[in-house]
Write a protein that holds these residues in place. Structure first.
Motif, PDB file in Angstrom:
ATOM      1  N   THR B 157     -41.919  -5.654  -9.523  1.00  0.00           N
ATOM      2  CA  THR B 157     -41.390  -5.126 -10.774  1.00  0.00           C
ATOM      3  C   THR B 157     -40.141  -4.315 -10.504  1.00  0.00           C
ATOM      4  OG1 THR B 157     -43.677  -4.900 -11.396  1.00  0.00           O
ATOM      5  CG2 THR B 157     -42.060  -3.969 -12.894  1.00  0.00           C
ATOM      6  N   ARG B 158     -40.188  -3.539  -9.396  1.00  0.00           N
ATOM      7  CA  ARG B 158     -39.072  -2.653  -9.114  1.00  0.00           C
ATOM      8  C   ARG B 158     -37.785  -3.428  -8.874  1.00  0.00           C
ATOM      9  NH1 ARG B 158     -39.131   1.139  -3.940  1.00  0.00           N
ATOM     10  NH2 ARG B 158     -38.578  -0.864  -3.074  1.00  0.00           N
ATOM     11  N   ILE B 159     -37.885  -4.537  -8.156  1.00  0.00           N
ATOM     12  CA  ILE B 159     -36.640  -5.254  -7.847  1.00  0.00           C
ATOM     13  C   ILE B 159     -36.057  -5.895  -9.107  1.00  0.00           C
ATOM     14  CG2 ILE B 159     -37.690  -7.452  -7.136  1.00  0.00           C
ATOM     15  CD1 ILE B 159     -35.420  -7.494  -4.974  1.00  0.00           C
ATOM     16  N   ILE B 160     -36.924  -6.326 -10.030  1.00  0.00           N
ATOM     17  CA  ILE B 160     -36.423  -6.923 -11.263  1.00  0.00           C
ATOM     18  C   ILE B 160     -35.747  -5.858 -12.130  1.00  0.00           C
ATOM     19  CG2 ILE B 160     -37.126  -8.027 -13.432  1.00  0.00           C
ATOM     20  CD1 ILE B 160     -37.113  -9.919 -11.054  1.00  0.00           C
ATOM     21  N   LEU B 161     -36.390  -4.691 -12.245  1.00  0.00           N
ATOM     22  CA  LEU B 161     -35.803  -3.610 -13.044  1.00  0.00           C
ATOM     23  C   LEU B 161     -34.520  -3.090 -12.405  1.00  0.00           C
ATOM     24  CD1 LEU B 161     -38.994  -1.636 -14.126  1.00  0.00           C
ATOM     25  CD2 LEU B 161     -37.582  -3.170 -15.510  1.00  0.00           C
ATOM     26  N   SER B 162     -34.540  -2.932 -11.075  1.00  0.00           N
ATOM     27  CA  SER B 162     -33.335  -2.476 -10.386  1.00  0.00           C
ATOM     28  C   SER B 162     -32.212  -3.485 -10.591  1.00  0.00           C
ATOM     29  CB  SER B 162     -33.581  -2.336  -8.879  1.00  0.00           C
ATOM     30  OG  SER B 162     -34.749  -1.620  -8.632  1.00  0.00           O
ATOM     31  N   GLY B 163     -32.553  -4.760 -10.476  1.00  0.00           N
ATOM     32  CA  GLY B 163     -31.562  -5.810 -10.649  1.00  0.00           C
ATOM     33  C   GLY B 163     -30.982  -5.792 -12.045  1.00  0.00           C
TER      34      GLY B 163
END
Lengths: 267, 342
Positions: B157-163
């Motif tokens: 989830t974090r990488i999608i939100l960060s992206g």
């Protein structure tokens, strides 16, 4: 002493100064099936992770044959040992055949193995684990026990001299427990060094050549099941009174948990 | 009980054959329609004659038909296909290595990041400069993304939100670069953020095709490894995959590949997301099949979107990214919903 396929010397692993495994010496010969027993938190899975090369030892070393594991690349390690762990995610969308065939991945550069031989390893591993009928099912759609058997098939397909398993029978029904233990026995008889973490004392009694008992990160006993699995030792390690009896049907022993009066006061 | 059932007869096999036939048929159909349809309508016979003439097989119809087909529509088609192929494969590959079916190079910020470099490059060196700048900035953005994704296990989830945050922020920076540059040399903001293949030339088509072919060749080499990664990070390690190294290298390849397409045609969003997602229905989940199919699927998607983009409000041409987003957005929502239900 015979040449060992797997050996650990002075092995220790600490997190934030606390040793989860300490001063551990183990050697496993080719053809030997070793059961690692012990209560929760004894350091069994950590030991397996160290033997697998997944965790870097704080002290000591692990050898595969004569080779120091620390000197091996990740890809080389996969040719020495296969690992069954409980960490695999559930949502793998691949078919079971595909999952098992990935056990052949470490051998992909080996020109001496034909595609037919690779396929034969996959089929025989699936036959041994009774998973042929699941071949085209998605791994994510399986029950816990089915997933375990497919994962074990993948480990067998990898066909490495060393096989390490973390609680391979925990999710299985009695029939498949027996079947998996039988496979491990055959795997060892086929000349591989097999180390399996177990919770079931009786299966260790029946199938293992040798039992390593751990408590608080240390090996407290290491020997044949008959030598090691005594009522006194088990009671002191597990904190529950135990009885070790002659098996009524064949030679060998069985272990019974036998709390004195009130089971609620145990442990 | 199971004797006589060969393990390798996969029921998906038939589905995959049908899907491949459909992909090839669609490629030919969409390509043919794209060359024939437009403000100047060219009969398919003249299209064939024009192409045949280039290989000495027929006599050219000459005149407007030849100029429109050979100098405008075919380069445009090649650039569209190459871009779609690159985005499709990169999307599938990122979904594999990040173990996340919601990964898309543009939604993760690689596209907008590359666009900053591409716009800077365009002001100095035209299309070639834009491609070079796009590649450099794409790789740089991939490094940033790698830092954000670093950890014991990549937090999905974090990488999608960060992206997503990265994508929006970098998109704004593209604006600053474009508004601060020479308007005569640098294409407008809508080109960079919504994409367009309308200015494609043979020179761009050839440069992009060579670059994209090499990159796709490299990505196809790891398709089996991506299946191993789908077993989980730990298991992949047990099977001999250095997941840290693999993730870093593949993010760099993604940055360079996407950067080249952004330099040529700007950001065309949702292709990398939608194409593998749809293809899994027909090809199954193994990257052995999803990755090669995404080359063709991505190519078809961008070619078709471009055909729609220049037909829907004809004679006005809308940016191709509007079309891919109009289709891709709902598919993305459907995916999120499906994941919640699962």
């Amino acid at each position: 002493m015979p040449d060992s396929a797997l050996s650990a010397l002075g092995l220790g692993y600490s997190v934030d100064g606390t040793y989860l495994v300490a001063d551990t010496n183990i050697s496993v010969a080719a053809g030997e099936l070793v059961a690692v027993l012990g209560p929760n938190g004894a350091g069994k899975s950590t030991l397996l992770g160290l033997l697998a090369g997944d965790l870097r030892p704080t002290t000591g070393s692990v050898h595969y044959g004569d080779t120091l594991t620390a000197s091996l690349a990740v890809s080389e390690r996969a040719l020495h040992r296969a690992v069954f762990s409980q960490t695999s995610p559930f949502d793998i969308p691949l078919t079971c055949t595909r999952v098992v065939s990935l056990g052949r991945y470490p051998h992909r550069h080996d020109q001496s193995i034909s595609p037919e031989e690779d396929a034969a390893f996959v089929v025989s591993a699936m036959e041994a684990t009774d998973t042929i009928h699941l071949a085209h099912r998605a791994y994510s759609s399986l029950s816990g026990g089915e997933r375990t058997r497919v994962a074990i098939a993948r480990v067998l397909a990898q066909n490495t001299p060393i096989v390490l398993l973390d609680e391979p029978t925990t999710a299985l029904d009695v029939y498949h427990q027996e079947r998996v233990l039988g496979i491990l026995r055959e795997t060892a008889d086929g000349g591989k060094a097999v180390v399996a973490v177990h919770h079931d004392l009786n299966s260790a009694m029946t199938y293992a050549d040798r039992v390593v008992v751990m408590a608080s990160g240390r090996v407290v006993a290491n020997g044949t099941p008959a030598e090691v699995l005594t009522a006194d030792l088990l009671a002191s390690v597990y904190g529950v009174p135990m009885a070790v009896l002659d098996h009524p049907l064949h030679t060998g022993k069985i272990v019974l948990v036998s709390p004195d009066r009130d089971p609620g006061s145990a442990g | 009980m199971t004797s006589g059932t060969p393990v390798h007869r996969d029921p998906f096999e038939r589905k995959r054959r049908i899907t491949w036939v459909a992909l090839v048929a669609l490629t030919i159909g969409v390509a043919g329609a794209s060359v024939a349809i437009g403000s100047v309508s060219v009969p398919l016979g003249d299209v064939a004659a024009t192409i045949g003439a280039k290989f000495g097989l027929s006599t050219s119809p000459g005149g407007v038909a030849e100029a429109v087909v050979w100098d405008i529509r075919i380069p445009r088609l090649v650039v569209g296909f190459a871009t779609g192929a690159a985005l499709g494969v990169v999307g599938a590959m990122l979904q594999g290595v990040l173990r996340n079916e919601m990964a898309d190079p543009h939604l993760l910020g690689i596209g907008p990041g590359a666009a900053i470099g591409a716009a800077l490059g365009a002001s100095g060196g035209g299309t070639r400069g834009a491609i070079a700048g796009g590649v450099a900035a794409g790789v740089l953005t991939a490094f940033v993304l790698r830092r954000l994704a670093r950890g014991p296990a990549i937090d999905r989830t974090r990488i999608i939100l960060s992206g997503a945050a990265l994508s929006l922020a970098l998109g704004a920076w593209v604006g600053f670069v474009v508004f601060g540059s020479d308007r005569g040399k640098v294409p407008p903001l809508e080109f960079w953020l919504l994409g367009s293949v309308s200015s494609a030339t043979w020179s761009t088509a050839i440069t992009l095709t060579i670059f994209v072919s090499v990159a796709i060749g490299g990505m196809l080499m790891v398709r089996r490894t991506l299946d191993v990664v789908s077993l989980g990070e730990k298991e992949a390690g047990f099977l001999g995959v250095d997941t840290e190294l693999l993730t870093s290298s593949l993010l760099i390849v993604a940055g360079a590949t996407v950067g080249a397409t952004v330099g040529a045609v700007g950001v065309i969003a949702f292709v990398g997301l939608v194409v593998p997602l749809v293809l899994r229905r027909g090809m199954g989940h193994s990257y052995r099949h999803v990755l090669p199919a995404s080359i063709v699927g991505g190519g078809i998607f961008v070619m078709a979107a471009d055909l729609v983009a220049r037909s829907v409000l004809s004679p006005i041409e809308v940016p191709v990214g509007l079309v891919t987003a109009a289709v891709g957005g709902p598919v993305f929502l459907w995916l999120i919903r499906r994941n919640q239900d699962a």
